[in-house]
Design an enzyme around this catalytic site. Structure first.
Site, PDB file in Angstrom:
ATOM      1  N   HIS A 517       3.269  -2.029  -0.743  1.00 11.28           N
ATOM      2  CA  HIS A 517       4.017  -1.003  -0.011  1.00 11.28           C
ATOM      3  C   HIS A 517       5.477  -0.981  -0.497  1.00 11.28           C
ATOM      4  O   HIS A 517       6.017   0.076  -0.832  1.00 11.28           O
ATOM      5  CB  HIS A 517       3.923  -1.329   1.485  1.00 11.28           C
ATOM      6  CG  HIS A 517       4.760  -0.488   2.386  1.00 11.28           C
ATOM      7  ND1 HIS A 517       4.241   0.481   3.212  1.00 11.28           N
ATOM      8  CD2 HIS A 517       6.112  -0.462   2.612  1.00 11.28           C
ATOM      9  CE1 HIS A 517       5.221   1.046   3.895  1.00 11.28           C
ATOM     10  NE2 HIS A 517       6.362   0.491   3.556  1.00 11.28           N
ATOM     11  N   GLU A 518       6.106  -2.147  -0.547  1.00 14.32           N
ATOM     12  CA  GLU A 518       7.520  -2.196  -0.959  1.00 14.32           C
ATOM     13  C   GLU A 518       7.677  -1.771  -2.422  1.00 14.32           C
ATOM     14  O   GLU A 518       8.618  -1.050  -2.764  1.00 14.32           O
ATOM     15  CB  GLU A 518       8.113  -3.592  -0.730  1.00 14.32           C
ATOM     16  CG  GLU A 518       8.115  -4.061   0.731  1.00 14.32           C
ATOM     17  CD  GLU A 518       8.737  -3.074   1.707  1.00 14.32           C
ATOM     18  OE1 GLU A 518       9.591  -2.271   1.293  1.00 14.32           O
ATOM     19  OE2 GLU A 518       8.352  -3.084   2.890  1.00 14.32           O
ATOM     20  N   HIS A 521       7.610   1.898  -2.719  1.00 16.92           N
ATOM     21  CA  HIS A 521       8.853   2.554  -2.294  1.00 16.92           C
ATOM     22  C   HIS A 521       9.766   2.868  -3.485  1.00 16.92           C
ATOM     23  O   HIS A 521      10.538   3.817  -3.447  1.00 16.92           O
ATOM     24  CB  HIS A 521       9.621   1.675  -1.303  1.00 16.92           C
ATOM     25  CG  HIS A 521       9.241   1.922   0.129  1.00 16.92           C
ATOM     26  ND1 HIS A 521       9.062   3.183   0.637  1.00 16.92           N
ATOM     27  CD2 HIS A 521       9.025   1.071   1.162  1.00 16.92           C
ATOM     28  CE1 HIS A 521       8.739   3.098   1.924  1.00 16.92           C
ATOM     29  NE2 HIS A 521       8.705   1.819   2.267  1.00 16.92           N
ATOM     30  N   GLU A 582       7.179   6.435   3.700  1.00 22.40           N
ATOM     31  CA  GLU A 582       6.410   5.322   4.258  1.00 22.40           C
ATOM     32  C   GLU A 582       4.912   5.547   4.081  1.00 22.40           C
ATOM     33  O   GLU A 582       4.164   4.613   3.779  1.00 22.40           O
ATOM     34  CB  GLU A 582       6.747   5.122   5.739  1.00 22.40           C
ATOM     35  CG  GLU A 582       8.190   4.719   5.993  1.00 22.40           C
ATOM     36  CD  GLU A 582       8.568   3.381   5.344  1.00 22.40           C
ATOM     37  OE1 GLU A 582       7.650   2.573   5.072  1.00 22.40           O
ATOM     38  OE2 GLU A 582       9.756   3.174   5.087  1.00 22.40           O
ATOM     39  N   ASP A 586       2.335   3.245   2.131  1.00 23.05           N
ATOM     40  CA  ASP A 586       1.110   2.680   2.725  1.00 23.05           C
ATOM     41  C   ASP A 586      -0.104   2.958   1.845  1.00 23.05           C
ATOM     42  O   ASP A 586      -0.912   2.068   1.569  1.00 23.05           O
ATOM     43  CB  ASP A 586       0.861   3.282   4.121  1.00 23.05           C
ATOM     44  CG  ASP A 586       1.716   2.615   5.196  1.00 23.05           C
ATOM     45  OD1 ASP A 586       2.246   1.512   4.943  1.00 23.05           O
ATOM     46  OD2 ASP A 586       1.846   3.206   6.284  1.00 23.05           O
TER      47      ASP A 586
HETATM   48 ZN   LIG Z   1       8.363   0.928   4.051  1.00 27.88          ZN
END
Ligand SMILES: [Zn+2]
Length: 682
Positions: A517-518, A521, A582, A586
């Site tokens: 997830h990070e 980003h 976000e 995900d």
């Molecule tokens: Zn996030």
């Protein structure tokens, strides 16, 4: 001392763990399992509603505690950390020999717990600040007072902070930006639906009661509260929408001090910059120049007396949680109970642990890390990170829509990402902060002032990439576009995200997805606009950029159809644009962690456990991270302010786009968890 439980799950073998369970224990809650077969609702069909299947029984048997507005397994871990931190602080506060750090955090915590000393001081801590505000006689005094409030960490009128230069991230510069409102979003001041109107009414009543607590007569306080709403409504109307601000372009306005001063002369910015304690500078970035131009008129139109009322309110509001019970309760009744649906205020000790973490988090964090985490934890996490970075490299290589030219740049960016795990290399030095064992409001104020000063000192300096944005006990993780780094505080590197006792299938579904997830980003709708060095610079070919936007639109539209709250006040859907980054992260994180797990399983096949294949347990572990119950009030607030989707949609939104999920559970086309038009960005 239940802290040993964390040690056993993170660092030590199961044998050592069971040997440790006989130690005397406080009332620390049980460790949260990474994978919980008892959470599953077997009456649900995973292909119809996977969230219900993964979390149904958990949701039924875990109602929201009265001192919470949201309760999930994620929150349960944070709650567990609070107990560990309380143990540390109680020991630090007890008589005996202590290190300087222990004494400092112990005294801070003790001052917060000492309610009788707080009652005795009454409004004295506030009076000193309010006297300065009441002495304002001119527009110049008013500007100086804004500078004074900012120096001590009290927000008012606008925001001032350091950030890396958007076009030269190696250098940190001053940023000036919109600000000054008190409700959580500008929409609360602007929208005309019945709920927003009601919120404003309740807010005015709350502000009035706070002025009364400070000694004003009810009719005077009522007038002052209306003034506050009027002033803040003006600031809200001049503010840019949160969703619009997601595009860095809207915040990219490098100006000279002369330019912004000329555009908004009534702000007295020359005076402000000279007085706010920041180093000298000649240029800065203005996040929203229109805000300053628009409020410039308001500064003239609104009387000085009304501006003084506004500053008094901002001060009372900032100090309230550190004052007497009457202030604390009124603050809770509005912000906790009305705005979030929380039934009861948290016990004093929880608020004091949180306050210590907010004030001296890197000192408390050092003690936390000494107990719960070590070099070994760092190493294990780093291995997982490297596996998932490998998956991202492979994923980029497989993208049919991206040209080789853009891929080359994407690899460059991926290879440059810095991994920060657990805690900072260098601990922050708080030795200049004066902490007194019997002066809570003073301690909190001095800690805020210290942090502000520390932040301001970054201005006109090389960017400090080693400075962490979260304290080690925090149960969270983050990516910073200007730094191009991913960060995992020690607090999240434990169950339900990660456990040494579990096999890779569930650890990849937990912390593995968080890592993915990070990483994603760095390549979401916001992150993709920054290059490997963290500069706001377009490195995409125009065609590839279009292809990306096209795919991101799919995700935005998909999530905009998800319903967050449905109650007697109506139905509220998610804002697919606010949550786009976000949701992209995900979906990407789930895919990358799954790819990495498949590589691991090629070398070391995993067995079925509890009747679930490794693939199924991967998705169940992911789903169960987000098991949660939320009050309607909290859910409504989050739709406006939170860039994250609620748990249900973090899970169902991602799995309905995942062919791997559908394969793992044998879902068929036409079933709800098989999206007809699956969105895929990464
Ligand atoms: Zn996030």
């Amino acid at each position: 001392m239940m802290t040993t439980r964390i040690l056993c799950s993170m660092l030590l073998t199961a044998v050592f763990c069971s040997a440790q369970t006989n130690r005397p224990s406080s009332d620390t809650p049980q460790e949260i399992p990474v994978f919980d077969a008892n959470a599953i609702d077997k009456s649900a069909d995973p292909c119809v509603d996977f969230y219900q299947y993964a979390c149904g029984t958990w949701m039924k048997s875990n109602p929201i505690p009265p001192d919470k507005s949201r309760w999930g397994r994620f929150d349960a871990l944070y709650e567990r950390n609070l107990y560990i931190l309380r143990d540390i602080l109680t020991e630090a506060q007890a008589p005996g020999k202590h290190t300087a750090i222990e004494k400092m955090v112990g005294d801070y915590y003790g001052s917060c717990m000492d309610e009788s000393a707080i009652e005795k001081r009454g409004t004295a801590p506030l009076a000193a600040e309010l006297d300065k505000i009441n002495a304002v006689k001119s527009r110049e005094d008013f500007i100086r007072q804004i500078a004074n409030l900012h120096r001590s960490g009290t927000p008012a009128l606008f925001a001032f902070y350091p950030q890396p230069d958007m076009h030269d991230s190696a250098q940190t510069i001053a940023y000036l930006d919109q600000g000054g409102i008190t409700l959580p979003d500008r929409d609360y001041y602007i929208k005309d639906d019945p709920k927003s109107v009601e919120t404003r009414q309740k807010y005015v009543e709350h502000v009035q009661r706070m002025f009364e607590l400070d000694g004003d007569k009810p009719d005077v306080a009522a007038g002052e509260a209306k003034t506050v709403l009027t002033v803040e409504t003006g600031l809200a109307q001049a503010s840019m929408d949160r969703t619009v601000r997601r595009d860095p372009k809207t915040r990219d306005h490098k100006m000279t001090v002369a330019e912004i001063t000329g555009a908004a002369p009534n702000f007295g910015l020359i005076l402000y910059f000279a007085d706010n304690g920041s180093p000298k500078f000649t240029s800065l970035n203005v996040g929203n120049p229109d805000f300053f131009k628009q409020v410039n008129g308001q500064l003239e139109k609104v009387s000085l007396a009304d501006w003084i009322v506004y500053l008094r309110w901002k001060t009372i509001n900032a100090y309230a949680p550190t004052l007497t019970r009457a202030f604390v309760d009124e603050d809770f009744l509005f912000n906790g109970k009305y705005m979030s649906g929380q039934q009861e205020i948290e016990p004093r000790w929880k608020r004091c642990v949180k306050s210590t973490d907010a004030a001296l988090g890197m000192a408390l964090g050092k003690l936390y890390v000494d107990r719960t985490f070590g070099a070994e934890g760092k190493e294990r996490t780093l291995k997982l990170v490297q596996g998932i970075e490998g998956a991202m490299r492979e994923d980029i290589g497989q993208l049919s829509w991206m040209s080789d030219a853009t891929k080359k740049k994407a690899y460059e960016k991926l290879d440059t990402i810095v991994n920060n795990i657990g805690y900072p290399d260098q601990w922050r030095d708080y030795s200049s902060v004066v902490i007194q064992f019997n002066n809570y409001a003073g301690n909190a104020q001095r800690a805020r002032a210290f942090e502000t000063h520390r932040q301001y000192n970054k201005i006109e300096q090389p960017t400090d990439r080693k400075d962490w944005g979260m304290t080690p006990p925090t149960v969270n993780a983050y990516y910073r576009p200007p730094m191009n780094d991913i960060n995992f505080p020690a607090g999240i590197l434990q169950p339900p995200f990660y456990s040494n006792l579990m096999d890779d299938a569930v650890n990849y579904g937990g912390i593995g997805v968080v890592i993915g997830h990070e990483l994603t980003h760095g390549f979401d709708d916001q992150g993709r606009k920054y290059d490997a060095e963290g500069n706001f610079r377009d490195w995409w070919t125009p065609e590839d950029g279009k292809e990306f936007e096209h795919r991101a639109d799919c995700t935005a539209n998909e999530y905009s159809n998800f319903v967050s709250v449905k109650d007697d006040k109506g139905e509220v859907k998610l804002n697919g644009r606010l949550t786009l980054g976000e949701n992209t992260a995900d979906n990407g994180g789930l895919k990358l962690a799954y790819m990495a797990l498949m590589h691991v399983m090629n070398n070391t096949p995993l067995k079925a456990i509890d009747g679930y294949t490794p693939q199924q347990r991967f998705f169940l572990a992911y789903g169960q991270i987000w098991c949660q119950n939320v009050t309607d009030q909290e859910a409504r607030k989050r739709v406006l302010t939170d860039p994250h989707s609620p748990g249900r949609w973090r899970v169902n939104g991602a799995v309905q786009n995942s062919a791997a999920f559908q394969g793992a559970f044998g879902c068929k086309a036409g079933q709800p968890m098989v999206s007809e038009n699956a969105c895929r960005v990464w």
